[in-house]
Structures are given as structure tokens and as C-alpha cells.
Design a protein around this motif. Structure first.
Motif, PDB file in Angstrom:
ATOM      1  N   SER A  20      -4.650   3.019  11.777  1.00  0.00           N
ATOM      2  CA  SER A  20      -4.203   1.625  11.745  1.00  0.00           C
ATOM      3  C   SER A  20      -2.581   1.486  10.759  1.00  0.00           C
ATOM      4  O   SER A  20      -1.689   1.092  11.109  1.00  0.00           O
ATOM      5  CB  SER A  20      -5.072   0.528  10.855  1.00  0.00           C
ATOM      6  N   THR A  21      -2.769   2.802  10.081  1.00  0.00           N
ATOM      7  CA  THR A  21      -1.346   2.301   8.809  1.00  0.00           C
ATOM      8  C   THR A  21      -0.078   2.856  10.552  1.00  0.00           C
ATOM      9  O   THR A  21       0.744   2.438  10.713  1.00  0.00           O
ATOM     10  CB  THR A  21      -1.424   3.432   8.340  1.00  0.00           C
ATOM     11  N   LEU A  22      -0.830   3.976  10.918  1.00  0.00           N
ATOM     12  CA  LEU A  22       0.518   5.244  11.663  1.00  0.00           C
ATOM     13  C   LEU A  22       1.109   3.825  12.265  1.00  0.00           C
ATOM     14  O   LEU A  22       2.800   3.790  13.578  1.00  0.00           O
ATOM     15  CB  LEU A  22       0.195   5.609  12.247  1.00  0.00           C
ATOM     16  N   GLU A  76       0.708   0.472  13.029  1.00  0.00           N
ATOM     17  CA  GLU A  76       1.258  -1.033  12.435  1.00  0.00           C
ATOM     18  C   GLU A  76       3.155  -0.652  12.030  1.00  0.00           C
ATOM     19  O   GLU A  76       3.436  -1.116  12.239  1.00  0.00           O
ATOM     20  CB  GLU A  76       0.927  -1.117  10.939  1.00  0.00           C
ATOM     21  N   ALA A  77       3.014   0.984  11.801  1.00  0.00           N
ATOM     22  CA  ALA A  77       4.102   1.586  11.883  1.00  0.00           C
ATOM     23  C   ALA A  77       5.104   1.497  12.829  1.00  0.00           C
ATOM     24  O   ALA A  77       6.421   1.899  12.992  1.00  0.00           O
ATOM     25  CB  ALA A  77       4.919   2.208  10.475  1.00  0.00           C
ATOM     26  N   GLY A  78       4.648   1.307  14.033  1.00  0.00           N
ATOM     27  CA  GLY A  78       4.984   1.643  15.197  1.00  0.00           C
ATOM     28  C   GLY A  78       5.796   2.931  15.999  1.00  0.00           C
ATOM     29  O   GLY A  78       6.433   3.313  16.483  1.00  0.00           O
ATOM     30  N   HIS A  79       4.174   3.968  15.351  1.00  0.00           N
ATOM     31  CA  HIS A  79       4.729   4.695  15.969  1.00  0.00           C
ATOM     32  C   HIS A  79       4.561   4.804  17.322  1.00  0.00           C
ATOM     33  O   HIS A  79       3.278   3.804  17.558  1.00  0.00           O
ATOM     34  CB  HIS A  79       3.799   6.385  14.697  1.00  0.00           C
ATOM     35  N   TRP A  86       5.322  12.510   7.759  1.00  0.00           N
ATOM     36  CA  TRP A  86       5.408  10.207   7.669  1.00  0.00           C
ATOM     37  C   TRP A  86       4.712  10.556   6.821  1.00  0.00           C
ATOM     38  O   TRP A  86       4.197   9.752   6.101  1.00  0.00           O
ATOM     39  CB  TRP A  86       6.525  10.027   9.111  1.00  0.00           C
ATOM     40  N   TRP A  87       3.611  10.965   8.017  1.00  0.00           N
ATOM     41  CA  TRP A  87       2.398  10.289   7.295  1.00  0.00           C
ATOM     42  C   TRP A  87       1.797  10.628   5.335  1.00  0.00           C
ATOM     43  O   TRP A  87       1.452  10.120   4.620  1.00  0.00           O
ATOM     44  CB  TRP A  87       0.643  10.862   7.776  1.00  0.00           C
TER      45      TRP A  87
END
Length: 407
Positions: free
Chosen positions: A345-347, A349-352, A388-389
Motif C-alpha cells: 500500500s505504501t509503495l 501510494e508513493a507512485g512506485h 526507499w522502503w
């Protein structure tokens, strides 16, 4: 004109005495009594084989265990077969093989054969889970049932017990697994068709439930709680390791030192430990290497990075992280498998890049044809994403304020 045969009587049979060699007493119509030198008396049926055109015979049984009356009934049955151009000896052998096949090819035995094949497609833990579900819910009532006699009604009756307990997801999995066994039996020539292909229509449909996971903005809460939790250091490292590497609980807990190439900063999980039976490479970030260093400093004589405390020859149980999260107050909110969901979800949402995220999660991407032509796992491109993560997790560890997700 042929000699007329006088049918035997019980009195006559009893009076027959053994001689120095085998003697024969005929009852007529092909039924004979053999008297052996040792006194044994046995019935046999003599006939012209429809298959070969030659004289043949078959033993029926011993006298007096097989009486004259019953011997005549058996002989009559054989004569009827001969009249239909069926060799009674071959017919008897075929019936014997058929009976043996029925008792040999029970649901239990066929399931074992299917399981041996299935093991090459799934992880060891998953294979154990499949077999355990059969032992708990299927075999108690159906294990000795011949596969050819399995019916939709018999399986539905068995699975209704599971439905009554409210275990609808278990019921669904059992139905899928039993269908695989029946399809295997069909392809093996044991049955003509699969009688249970549509049995799920007889049950309630389970409500789709997603793996319990925190929202991306709740990551700081998790990291703060994890840092302050009263749990073993190795368990804390395992949870962080799983979070950073985005791996499944059993993949992380079962990590072996031999799987790591620290010079090239990559962890290669062999296919036999992966859910999809496909080798998976994980780029190692600075934080993951730091976690490995911590575990190395605690190293005992074990091939595992996270050895069991009770038995270092075994890995830490895949449920260890789950139990720790529950004790930390996340029961009902987060399970260890849900750590992957937080990452995904995080990745996203961050546009990866979607393909890089899915590759990092060891998900199969695209159709079979697409995968056949695209063999890459995007390892080098995933290094940046994993860095990044990891940085995002470290930042979440140093603040109790929800993080803004930016690319």
C-alpha cells in the motif's frame, strides 16, 4: 451314445477312499471331485475354453467345506458364462482384480498419491497444511471409501460438519483440494468423471476477508511499539527483517545463512521454500544487512538466521511474529503476513512502479504467456525501490507522527 454319469451323493462322496494316486469322481456336466492320495477332496469344473478352444479347468473349493449342492450352483454359473462365450477363469480373475482395485484405490490412498505430486508444486509447510486439513475434516469419515464410490452427497455430508462450525474458508479450501484429488483420479483412469465438481453450490459462500494489516500512516505506531515491546531480541529482528524484505512469514523465519550473498547484497530464496515454487531474489538494503549483523552477533550453531530457541537445528516458527504482534496489542489489527500489505500500500501510494512492487512481493505478474517471454525479476531496478522502503521504515521508527508518503 455317451456313458450316463450318475450324480454323486453325500454318502457316496464320504465313502470314496484315497488311492496311491489322484482319482476322479464325476458329478456330470463338467463338475468333478478330485481325491488326492493324502485324502483331500476338492471340486473342480472342467470345460472347453471359449478363448482358446482347449480343455481347461478351475478349482472351486474343498469338500466338505464346499457341499455338493453349492458346488453344483457354482458350476452352473460357470456353464452359463461358457454359453455366453466367456471364459469363467478369466472372468473370475477380472472380478478379483476389480475388487482389489476398489479396495486399493481408496480416497486415502489416492490422496496420498496426489499429495506426492502436489509436493513438487507447493512449499513443505503448505503441503503439511493440506494433509492436516484432510486428517481433521475428511479422512475420519471418508478415508476407506473407494474413489470410484465417492459421491457428491457423501462429500457434502462430510463438509456440512465444517460449515456448521462456521469455518467457511476452510470448507472452500477443502472443496478445492478434494476436487484436485478427484481430477487426479480421473486422469489416472480410476474414475470416468468428477462427481464433486459443483459441490460448493450446496454451502454458504464465505465473506471475503482481507489479511489484517495496518494502514500506511500507522507504520510509526507499529515501529514505536515494536521498539518498546518486551519481546526477545531475535523476534524483534525477525519482524523488522520481514517488514524490510517484504517476504512471507515462513520465508523470513526459514532464512538460512547459506542463502545470502553479502558481497553482491542479495538474498536468494530457493524455489522449494517459495509459495509459487519459483526462486526469489531479494536486494539487501543497509538496514537488512544491519539486522543480519545483529543476528550474526547472537549466532549459535545453526544454519538458520532465526533459529528456534528450543532447538537451534530448526528455524523459528513462522507464527512467532504473529504471537508477538498479538502480545504487543495488535490482535485483530495486524498479522505478520499483513506486513507485506503495509509495504504494498505504501509503495503504491508513493507512485512506485507496479511491476517492481509485485516482483518484490514475489507475485506472479501477467499471463502464462507473458511470464514465458519475460523471465526477468527486475533485481537491479528493485534495489532503488527496496532502499526507499527501508529508509521509509527507519524514518517511521524515529517519529510517532504519521508519515506523509512521497515518492
Amino acid at each position: 451314445m455317451g456313458r450316463r454319469v450318475v450324480p454323486l451323493t453325500d454318502k457316496k462322496v464320504k465313502s470314496l477312499k484315497p488311492a496311491g494316486k489322484e482319482t476322479i469322481a464325476s458329478d456330470g456336466k463338467g463338475l468333478q471331485l478330485r481325491i488326492m492320495p493324502n485324502g483331500t477332496k476338492s471340486w473342480r469344473f472342467v470345460y472347453k475354453s471359449p478363448a482358446t478352444g482347449k480343455r481347461s479347468n478351475m478349482t472351486l473349493g474343498k469338500y466338505p467345506e464346499l457341499s455338493i449342492a453349492n458346488a453344483r450352483k457354482i458350476a452352473e454359473g460357470h456353464r452359463e458364462l461358457v454359453a455366453l462365450d466367456i471364459d469363467p477363469k478369466l472372468h473370475k480373475q477380472a472380478e478379483k482384480e476389480k475388487t482389489e482395485a476398489i479396495h486399493q484405490h481408496t480416497l486415502f490412498n489416492v490422496s496420498q498419491q496426489w499429495m506426492e505430486q502436489k509436493k513438487s508444486e507447493v512449499t513443505e509447510d503448505y503441503a503439511k497444511d493440506i494433509w492436516r486439513s484432510f486428517e481433521l475434516h475428511v479422512f475420519p469419515s471418508l478415508s476407506s471409501q473407494p474413489i470410484s464410490m465417492i459421491t457428491a452427497q457423501s462429500v457434502i455430508k462430510t463438509l456440512k460438519v465444517v460449515e456448521a462450525k462456521g469455518s467457511l474458508e476452510t470448507l472452500k479450501r477443502l472443496s478445492q483440494r478434494l476436487n484436485e484429488v478427484m481430477i487426479y483420479a480421473m486422469h489416472s483412469g480410476l474414475i470416468e468423471a468428477n462427481p464433486i465438481s459443483n459441490i460448493l453450490a450446496a454451502f454458504k459462500k464465505p465473506q471475503k476477508q482481507h489479511m489484517k494489516a495496518l494502514e500506511p500512516q500507522e507504520l510509526p505506531e507499529l515501529m514505536t511499539t515494536l521498539a518498546e515491546a518486551s519481546i526477545k531480541r531475535s523476534t524483534r529482528c525477525l519482524i523488522k527483517f520481514q517488514l524490510h524484505t517484504m517476504t512471507r512469514p515462513n520465508e523470513a523465519a526459514g532464512a538460512k545463512w547459506s542463502e545470502f550473498d553479502l558481497d553482491n547484497r542479495v538474498w536468494t530464496i530457493p524455489s522449494e521454500r517459495m509459495k509459487k515454487r519459483k526462486e526469489h531474489r531479494v536486494p539487501l538494503t543497509e538496514e537488512v544487512i544491519r539486522l543480519l549483523s545483529i543476528m550474526d552477533s547472537m549466532k549459535v550453531n545453526s544454519e538458520y538466521v532465526f533459529p528456534s530457541i528450543k532447538d537451534p537445528k530448526k528455524p523459528m516458527h513462522s507464527q512467532t511474529a504473529n504471537m508477538a504482534l498479538k502480545r504487543m496489542g495488535f490482535g485483530g489489527r495486524l498479522v505478520s503476513h499483513g506486513l507485506r500489505s503495509i509495504a504494498s500500500s505504501t509503495l503504491n501510494e508513493a507512485g512506485h512502479d507496479y511491476f517492481l512492487i509485485e516482483a518484490s512481493l514475489a507475485h506472479l505478474i501477467g499471463s502464462d504467456t507473458h511470464r514465458a517471454y519475460s523471465r526477468t525479476d527486475y533485481l537491479e531496478r528493485r534495489r532503488e525501490l527496496m532502499d526507499w522502503w527501508s529508509t521509509h521504515i527507519v524514518n517511521a521508527s524515529s517519529t510517532k507522527v504519521p508519515l506523509a508518503i512521497v515518492a
